[in-house]
Design a protein around this motif. Structure first.
Motif: not given
Ligand code: IMP
Ligand code: MG
Length: 173
Positions: A139-155
Motif C-alpha cells: 500500500v502506497g499512501l493512506a488518505i482520509d475520506d474525500g474524493f481524489v483525482v489525478g495521476y490516472g484517477i478520474d471524476y
C-alpha cells in the motif's frame, strides 16, 4: 476546486517504495501484473518500470461506480483478463481501496483460477471507508475520506492527466 494532496515527487517516492518491496519479496521470479482499468494505468506504468523481475501485464475492467461517487457493491466485469493466471505470481494493481468491495469480488474470482500467489498492490488507501475486510499487501499512501483525482484517477472521466493527486472540494462535486 482542486486542492493538491500529493506532489508528483511524493507519488514517485511511494511508487519506488512499493516496487522495492515487491522486488524483495519475489527475488527473480516472474510476475504477472493485473492492472484494474482505468484508474491504475499510470500507476502501473510507473510501478513496472521500477521492477526488474521478468514481468508481464494484463488488464481487467470492472464497473462499480459509473459516474456516481459511492460504490454500489455490485461489480460487473466489463473486460476480463486475456492471460491464464494458473500457477503464476499475480499482483493486482489498483488505484484506490475504498469500501474494499471491488477488490473482494476480484480477489475471490481470481483465486478460483488457481494462481501460484495472489497479492494486491494499491497506491491509495481510504482505510476509514471500508465496508468489508480488505487489506492491500503493498500500500502506497493512506488518505482520509474525500474524493481524489489525478495521476490516472478520474471524476466523470476528467482529470486523469494531472501529474499530481488532488482532492475535489465538496462544493464543486
Ligand atoms: P471500492 O470498491 O469502494 O473499494 O472502490 C474502489 C474503486 O472506486 C477504485 O478503484 C476507484 O476507481 C473508485 N474510487 C474510490 N474512491 C475514489 C476517489 O476518491 N476518486 C476516484 N475514484 C475513486
Ligand atoms: Mg478503479
Amino acid at each position: 476546486m482542486l486542492k493538491p494532496l500529493f506532489t508528483k515527487e511524493e507519488i514517485d517516492c511511494a511508487v519506488k517504495r512499493l516496487a522495492d518491496s515487491i522486488e524483495k519479496d519475489f527475488d527473480d521470479e516472474e510476475i504477472l501484473f493485473v492492472c484494474l482499468l482505468k484508474g491504475s494505468f499510470m500507476f502501473l506504468s510507473d510501478l513496472i518500470r521500477s521492477i526488474k523481475n521478468p514481468s508481464r501485464v494484463d488488464f481487467m475492467r470492472v464497473s462499480s461506480y459509473g459516474s456516481a461517487m459511492k460504490s454500489k457493491g455490485e461489480i460487473t466485469i466489463t473486460k476480463d483478463l486475456e492471460e491464464d493466471i494458473e500457477g503464476k505470481n499475480v499482483i493486482i494493481v489498483e488505484d484506490i481501496i475504498d469500501s474494499g468491495l471491488t477488490l473482494k469480488v476480484i480477489k475471490e474470482m481470481l483465486i478460483k483460477r488457481r494462481p501460484k500467489t495472489l497479492k494486491i498492490c494499491a497506491l491509495l488507501d481510504k482505510k476509514a471507508c471500508r465496508v468489508v475486510e480488505m487489506e492491500g499487501d503493498y500500500v502506497g499512501l493512506a488518505i482520509d475520506d474525500g474524493f481524489v483525482v489525478g495521476y490516472g484517477i478520474d471524476y466523470a472521466e476528467y482529470y486523469r492527466n494531472l501529474p499530481n493527486i488532488c482532492i475535489v472540494e465538496e462544493d464543486s462535486l
